[in-house]
Design an enzyme around this catalytic site. Structure first.
Site, PDB file in Angstrom:
ATOM      1  N   ASP A  52     -56.578  12.022  93.039  1.00 35.02           N
ATOM      2  CA  ASP A  52     -57.455  11.609  91.697  1.00 35.02           C
ATOM      3  C   ASP A  52     -58.634  12.680  91.842  1.00 35.02           C
ATOM      4  O   ASP A  52     -58.993  13.008  92.787  1.00 35.02           O
ATOM      5  CB  ASP A  52     -57.665  10.184  91.718  1.00 35.02           C
ATOM      6  N   TYR A 110     -53.280   8.365 104.637  1.00 26.53           N
ATOM      7  CA  TYR A 110     -54.966   8.202 103.987  1.00 26.53           C
ATOM      8  C   TYR A 110     -55.759   7.882 105.013  1.00 26.53           C
ATOM      9  O   TYR A 110     -55.641   6.950 105.678  1.00 26.53           O
ATOM     10  CB  TYR A 110     -54.740   7.723 102.592  1.00 26.53           C
TER      11      TYR A 110
END
Lengths: 246, 246
Positions: A52, A110
């Protein structure tokens, strides 16, 4: 022939990975522009998944096809030559045509980075999320609730197009490292905004504003309203993507 | 009444501290704009010294005079309210009119941050200097040559307006800390670009491209041509400024 590349980027200056009409400043556009200069032909560069707006990458993986044959080292150097400084190819290799950066991805890791401080720090602002003071042990404990085969329906933003919301989370932890607090999570995949919603919930727990039982509940019933926070994008890093041995 | 403030800022977006005509984007301009909003009057904000374009501050000190009396906490909050996010006031107190952020400064400490890597890292690019691989022990050893009462004529850029080039350096070191290499130096003051020229020389020594004897020579004869490198501004942080007890 197909090339696999590993990318690092500072997402701060980009509107996410995905190329978009009327939105030239995406990482995919920047990479495809550089590759076009090298190959003298426009090709699609396919990543393991979108990141994003504002999200960083330490090890995003992508592939593209080339009619030109270049040694991997030379390809890496040439693409970097044309890339802006906030995006770098750190690894490049020839792969078989069966390799697909998106479809072949088996595990993703992540990192969500936070810093504790009384007031926001202008020098950490674009790299880590400001969290005041948190109980790291409590956060670590709560993070273990994510581990296993889980329905993540309660931990995704609307707009997610995934067919199933079940994913396997292999590991999760929250640790203090050199002045930062880091939430690390490895899974078979993640839904839209999942890691940032997980981080948002963990921050609430760490700040003593929520009991970890709420995370359990949100996992059980899939109700997003229980975990409303989305932690800011600046703290999120796609750390690496793993593939099964060919 | 006079206020002392301590500032942190990300110098990346600014043309240095000093207000300049035709150059609105300086830190001083940004701070004076915010203070003007609070005091409803334009006043000069005087810092301990200029920082150059791209140089960061962890503890820049400044003062200004106000006709309005506000509690320090409230003043801090109000200025921060009007400041852009990449500049923060982290401390504020009332001081006597004898206090002058520039003239009363007794010691300044700078940090120069570097990272070792095979290739430039897009996520460290604006915060640390890229140095490949360096011998930290050699650099630390060489840094001790700066300690003492020294003529720094060989370690300044032209354009320096200082009357004397002699300064006392109280301590200097190069250490490896959490993935970074940090050169730390405390002195009675520094000339134009001095810390970046010192860092440039130390990097050469660390990379095995220069003997530390050359630093000795440059200190002895004041010839800048012996130490031509100016390390990039993105690695430099004004860490703190000390004043004698009033």
């Amino acid at each position: 022939m197909r090339y696999k590349i590993v990318l690092q980027y500072d997402g701060g200056g980009y509107h996410g990975w995905q190329a978009q009409p009327h939105q030239p400043l995406t990482v995919q556009n920047a990479v495809e522009n550089a590759v076009e200069k090298v190959l003298e032909k426009r090709v699609t560069v396919t990543a393991s998944g979108r990141t994003d707006e504002g999200v960083h990458a330490l090890g995003q993986v992508a592939h593209f096809d080339s009619e030109k044959e270049l040694p991997s080292e030379r390809m890496l150097w040439a693409i970097n030559h044309w890339l802006p400084e906030d995006i770098r190819v750190v690894f490049c290799e020839r792969v078989s045509d069966n390799f697909d950066a998106r479809k072949s991805a088996k595990r993703k890791t992540y990192e969500y980075r936070m810093y504790e401080s009384e007031t926001p720090n202008p020098l950490r602002r674009t790299r880590e999320a400001f969290v005041g003071e948190v109980d790291v042990e409590k956060m670590d404990e709560a993070s273990k609730l994510f581990v296993g085969v889980k329905d993540l329906a309660g931990f995704r933003s609307s707009g997610s197009s995934a067919k199933t919301t079940v994913r396997e989370i292999y590991s999760a932890s929250v640790t203090r490292e050199g002045g930062s607090v880091i939430f690390r999570v490895t899974g078979s995949g993640f839904l839209y905004n999942t890691v940032r919603i997980m981080a948002g919930a963990l921050i609430r727990v760490g700040q003593g504003r929520m009991d970890k039982g709420v995370i359990e509940q949100a996992l059980a019933c899939g109700d997003r309203r229980l975990v409303p926070d989305i932690a800011p994008s600046c703290g999120l890093y796609l750390k690496n993507v793993e593939y099964s041995a060919e």
